[in-house]
Design a protein around this motif. Structure first.
Motif, PDB file in Angstrom:
ATOM      1  N   ARG A 187       0.848  -1.207   0.000  1.00  0.00           N
ATOM      2  CA  ARG A 187       0.000   0.000   0.000  1.00  0.00           C
ATOM      3  C   ARG A 187       0.874   1.244   0.000  1.00  0.00           C
ATOM      4  O   ARG A 187       1.954   1.259   0.593  1.00  0.00           O
ATOM      5  N   TRP A 188       0.373   2.270  -0.699  1.00  0.00           N
ATOM      6  CA  TRP A 188       1.078   3.547  -0.704  1.00  0.00           C
ATOM      7  C   TRP A 188       0.715   4.326   0.564  1.00  0.00           C
ATOM      8  O   TRP A 188      -0.440   4.456   0.939  1.00  0.00           O
ATOM      9  N   GLU A 189       1.751   4.855   1.218  1.00  0.00           N
ATOM     10  CA  GLU A 189       1.545   5.621   2.446  1.00  0.00           C
ATOM     11  C   GLU A 189       2.328   6.934   2.351  1.00  0.00           C
ATOM     12  O   GLU A 189       3.318   7.030   1.623  1.00  0.00           O
ATOM     13  N   VAL A 190       1.879   7.903   3.155  1.00  0.00           N
ATOM     14  CA  VAL A 190       2.535   9.202   3.217  1.00  0.00           C
ATOM     15  C   VAL A 190       3.440   9.242   4.439  1.00  0.00           C
ATOM     16  O   VAL A 190       2.996   8.952   5.557  1.00  0.00           O
ATOM     17  N   LEU A 191       4.732   9.554   4.210  1.00  0.00           N
ATOM     18  CA  LEU A 191       5.672   9.720   5.319  1.00  0.00           C
ATOM     19  C   LEU A 191       5.715  11.181   5.721  1.00  0.00           C
ATOM     20  O   LEU A 191       5.780  12.078   4.876  1.00  0.00           O
ATOM     21  N   GLU A 192       5.666  11.403   7.026  1.00  0.00           N
ATOM     22  CA  GLU A 192       5.696  12.762   7.535  1.00  0.00           C
ATOM     23  C   GLU A 192       7.050  13.048   8.149  1.00  0.00           C
ATOM     24  O   GLU A 192       7.545  12.277   8.964  1.00  0.00           O
ATOM     25  N   SER A 193       7.630  14.170   7.771  1.00  0.00           N
ATOM     26  CA  SER A 193       8.899  14.581   8.353  1.00  0.00           C
ATOM     27  C   SER A 193       8.669  15.105   9.756  1.00  0.00           C
ATOM     28  O   SER A 193       7.538  15.400  10.174  1.00  0.00           O
ATOM     29  N   VAL A 194       9.777  15.206  10.509  1.00  0.00           N
ATOM     30  CA  VAL A 194       9.686  15.745  11.873  1.00  0.00           C
ATOM     31  C   VAL A 194       9.100  17.152  11.850  1.00  0.00           C
ATOM     32  O   VAL A 194       8.258  17.520  12.668  1.00  0.00           O
ATOM     33  N   GLU A 195       9.524  17.921  10.864  1.00  0.00           N
ATOM     34  CA  GLU A 195       9.026  19.285  10.751  1.00  0.00           C
ATOM     35  C   GLU A 195       7.526  19.292  10.485  1.00  0.00           C
ATOM     36  O   GLU A 195       6.778  20.087  11.043  1.00  0.00           O
ATOM     37  N   LEU A 196       7.091  18.333   9.596  1.00  0.00           N
ATOM     38  CA  LEU A 196       5.669  18.260   9.279  1.00  0.00           C
ATOM     39  C   LEU A 196       4.851  17.872  10.498  1.00  0.00           C
ATOM     40  O   LEU A 196       3.764  18.409  10.748  1.00  0.00           O
ATOM     41  N   LYS A 197       5.377  16.917  11.302  1.00  0.00           N
ATOM     42  CA  LYS A 197       4.662  16.517  12.525  1.00  0.00           C
ATOM     43  C   LYS A 197       4.553  17.684  13.491  1.00  0.00           C
ATOM     44  O   LYS A 197       3.522  17.886  14.141  1.00  0.00           O
ATOM     45  N   ARG A 198       5.671  18.435  13.626  1.00  0.00           N
ATOM     46  CA  ARG A 198       5.630  19.589  14.530  1.00  0.00           C
ATOM     47  C   ARG A 198       4.582  20.604  14.081  1.00  0.00           C
ATOM     48  O   ARG A 198       3.821  21.135  14.883  1.00  0.00           O
ATOM     49  N   VAL A 199       4.527  20.823  12.762  1.00  0.00           N
ATOM     50  CA  VAL A 199       3.541  21.763  12.230  1.00  0.00           C
ATOM     51  C   VAL A 199       2.138  21.265  12.502  1.00  0.00           C
ATOM     52  O   VAL A 199       1.237  22.044  12.862  1.00  0.00           O
ATOM     53  N   LYS A 200       1.907  19.964  12.361  1.00  0.00           N
ATOM     54  CA  LYS A 200       0.562  19.418  12.621  1.00  0.00           C
ATOM     55  C   LYS A 200       0.158  19.603  14.072  1.00  0.00           C
ATOM     56  O   LYS A 200      -0.994  19.917  14.376  1.00  0.00           O
ATOM     57  N   ARG A 201       1.155  19.388  15.017  1.00  0.00           N
ATOM     58  CA  ARG A 201       0.824  19.606  16.430  1.00  0.00           C
ATOM     59  C   ARG A 201       0.460  21.062  16.698  1.00  0.00           C
ATOM     60  O   ARG A 201      -0.469  21.363  17.449  1.00  0.00           O
ATOM     61  N   GLU A 202       1.212  21.957  16.028  1.00  0.00           N
ATOM     62  CA  GLU A 202       0.894  23.376  16.185  1.00  0.00           C
ATOM     63  C   GLU A 202      -0.504  23.683  15.646  1.00  0.00           C
ATOM     64  O   GLU A 202      -1.257  24.449  16.231  1.00  0.00           O
ATOM     65  N   ILE A 203      -0.833  23.015  14.521  1.00  0.00           N
ATOM     66  CA  ILE A 203      -2.152  23.237  13.928  1.00  0.00           C
ATOM     67  C   ILE A 203      -3.246  22.727  14.862  1.00  0.00           C
ATOM     68  O   ILE A 203      -4.292  23.388  15.038  1.00  0.00           O
ATOM     69  N   GLU A 204      -3.028  21.550  15.482  1.00  0.00           N
ATOM     70  CA  GLU A 204      -4.040  21.015  16.411  1.00  0.00           C
ATOM     71  C   GLU A 204      -4.256  21.956  17.587  1.00  0.00           C
ATOM     72  O   GLU A 204      -5.384  22.188  18.026  1.00  0.00           O
ATOM     73  N   LYS A 205      -3.122  22.497  18.113  1.00  0.00           N
ATOM     74  CA  LYS A 205      -3.234  23.442  19.225  1.00  0.00           C
ATOM     75  C   LYS A 205      -3.995  24.691  18.799  1.00  0.00           C
ATOM     76  O   LYS A 205      -4.884  25.185  19.515  1.00  0.00           O
ATOM     77  N   LEU A 206      -3.642  25.165  17.630  1.00  0.00           N
ATOM     78  CA  LEU A 206      -4.330  26.361  17.127  1.00  0.00           C
ATOM     79  C   LEU A 206      -5.806  26.084  16.872  1.00  0.00           C
ATOM     80  O   LEU A 206      -6.659  26.947  17.109  1.00  0.00           O
TER      81      LEU A 206
END
Length: 594
Positions: A187-206
């Protein structure tokens, strides 16, 4: 502002923003096609310019893969919507990898795509083959490329063969791309970089903070919504009244004798014309919008136009009145009177507004009145001069003819007196008788001279015999004096004319004969005088050259103008018609009362 997205065609990725730099890792050629074919299909369907840099396939193999996987691929290939470029020609042009050149080439392809009207650029290619010799260079290239793409209408997908990338390199590749796709467990999957994960956490907080703010804001909006509903209802009432006013205003504009245009300060563009324009100037508003003011202005009035516009530029709300000529659609020049108003600074207008109306008929009437006034002034001057000349002529005749005759009589009488005062013999008496006979003859001549002068001032025949006999008498005098044959048919029965009417008809007749003698070069004149339909009609026709239209309307036709004035003064009409080579006819009609 919402970020504009484009569909990637890769199911696990979905849509991404323009400027996104993606990568994916593959193991087999089929893995590569499973990603690239839907990726390029989405780009072609979105009217994007596509570039495929191939390494695992030949150009022809890539074309076949597109034909199998994309409906209408042949049409896109023929149209040049997608380019297939060999890996060596793109990344190793000249045998050397130049990161700056390749980055610039992608920018050049984007400029080319936008210039041709495409929505943007979509690129994809295998770069893994570079890693053995150029690891650091390639990674620096990917980082620089990611920065160069930011905010531009381009997305790039870099493909890496897993067998040629070690674990450390995979980490570096993922770090230099915003989105990474890998095939794992089928299956094709999307890999998230550390920077991308950090941005997502910031987005969740926001998002959490935003939800709290939304709850508070929702309550505030609910209260404001009630006020807004009231305001909307009020505005709807105002807008309804405004639309009614607009309909009334448009009705007035469309049915007005005036027309309105809006034009740029340089006059080069007329970008609005009122619906009344076809009636006023012949052009439809659409036709006029394709013209400039100078296309329809009379050349002699261009200066009037430019000076009027110049006078109001720089003065918001200022106006200027003008009168100038404009070419109607039928080609005729019409006079228009208008007002220019400077409304360039008005955000709802942004132009010079001109309302104008056709005054061609008024101008013609003014010109006719001016011409008539000039003719009347000339006639008045001629009449005054004629009176002076007539007075001088009569004075000369009285002085020369009557004075000489009377002086001669006086001398003869003195001689007779001397003879009578002395004894006279038979010879002296005979001489005296001859003197007396000469005196009687001179007396007769003097009496005839007095009668002729009096007749010229007012014909005795007109008072003693009436108009018909006076006309016949004058015709006979004219024929005897000029040798031009005059035929008279004068029959007036039970016609009562006033003194002024009879005098006017007779003087018009005299002037008509004078014109025949001076201008007609005629050999024969026919005169008719009769009553007809409650009026008197005098007709004078000659067989001369025929008066011309220019002579009838010319400034030198004061004699004709005088004839018309005489007729008008007694309520009559004068008609003069000429035909080249066939003579001229003058007709006078005088109404008869009772």
């Amino acid at each position: 502002m919402a970020t504009e997205l484009t569909r990637t065609g890769i199911e696990v990725v979905g849509e991404v923003a323009w400027g996104t730099h993606l990568c994916h890792f593959y193991e087999t050629r089929q893995d590569l096609l499973d990603i690239l074919i839907p990726y390029f299909r989405a780009g072609l369907e979105a009217r994007e310019f596509c570039v495929w840099v191939v390494a695992e396939f030949t150009v022809e193999e890539a074309r076949d893969a597109l034909r199998r996987g994309i409906p209408g691929a042949e049409r896109h290939l023929s149209a040049g919507d997608i380019q297939i470029i060999p890996h060596a020609e793109w990344y190793l042009k000249g045998g050397t990898f130049d990161a700056e050149r390749v980055t610039g080439d992608w920018g050049g392809k984007l400029d080319e795509a936008l210039a041709k009207g495409y929505e943007g650029l979509r690129g994809g290619g295998v770069v893994a083959g570079l890693l053995k010799e150029y690891d650091e260079d390639v990674l620096r290239f990917e980082a620089a490329l990611d920065e160069a793409l930011a905010g531009r209408r381009v997305i790039l997908l870099c493909s890496y063969l897993l067998s040629k990338v070690d674990a450390a390199a995979v980490f570096d590749v993922v770090r230099t791309h915003e989105v990474a796709v890998v095939r794992r467990r089928g299956r094709w999957e999307v890999l998230e970089s550390v920077e991308l994960k950090r941005v997502k956490r910031e987005i969740e907080k926001l998002n959490a903070e935003l939800e709290q703010r939304v709850a508070v804001r929702t309550r505030e909006l609910e209260a404001a919504n009630e006020e807004l509903k009231k305001e909307i209802a009020r505005r709807e009432r105002v807008e309804a009244a405004l639309r009614a006013s607009e309909r009334r205003f448009r009705s007035l504009i469309e049915n007005s004798a005036d027309a309105f245009v809006l034009f740029t300060p340089d006059g080069r563009r007329l970008y609005y014309a009122s619906p009344s324009m076809p009636r006023v100037l012949g052009y439809s508003p659409e036709e006029l919008a394709s013209h400039s003011a100078y296309d329809i202005l009379h050349p002699q009035d261009v200066k009037v136009f430019t000076e009027a516009v110049a006078a109001i530029l720089g003065r918001p709300g200022a106006s200027a009145d003008v009168q100038l000529r404009v070419r109607h659609k039928d080609g005729a020049w019409h006079w228009f009177e208008g007002t220019y108003m400077n409304m360039i600074d008005d955000p709802n207008v942004g132009a010079i507004v001109c309302n104008f109306r056709d005054i061609t008929e008024r101008k013609r009437a003014e010109d006719d009145l001016r011409a008539t006034s000039e003719q009347l002034r000339a006639l008045s001057a001629r009449l005054s001069s004629a009176r002076e000349e007539e007075g001088a002529r009569i004075a000369r005749e009285i002085h020369d003819e009557l004075g000489a005759a009377l002086s001669s009589l006086r001398w003869d009488l003195e001689e007779v007196g001397e003879v009578l005062s002395e004894p006279a013999d038979a010879a002296r008496v005979a001489d005296l008788r001859r003197k007396v006979a000469g005196m009687m003859s001179l007396t007769d001549t003097t009496v005839n001279t007095v009668r002729r002068i009096a007749s010229e001032l007012r014909p005795v025949a007109l008072d003693d015999l009436g108009l018909a006999e006076a006309v016949e008498w004058q015709a006979g005098q004219f024929q005897a004096r000029t040798g031009i044959v005059v035929s008279c048919d004068c029959h007036l029965e039970n016609v009562e004319l006033s003194r002024e009417q009879a005098t006017a008809v007779f003087r018009i007749f005299q002037e008509a004969l004078t014109n025949v003698l001076r201008h007609a070069r005629a050999t024969r004149v026919e005169v008719a005088l009769k009553s007809e339909a409650g009026g008197l009609v005098l007709t004078v026709s000659d067989d001369g050259r025929g008066i011309t239209a220019e002579e009838l309307s010319g400034s030198r036709t004061l004699g004709l103008l005088g004839m018309r004035e005489r007729a008008n003064l007694v309520g009559g009409e004068l008609d003069i018609r000429g035909e080249e080579g066939r003579g001229t006819t003058v007709t006078v009609r005088i109404p008869i009362s009772g």
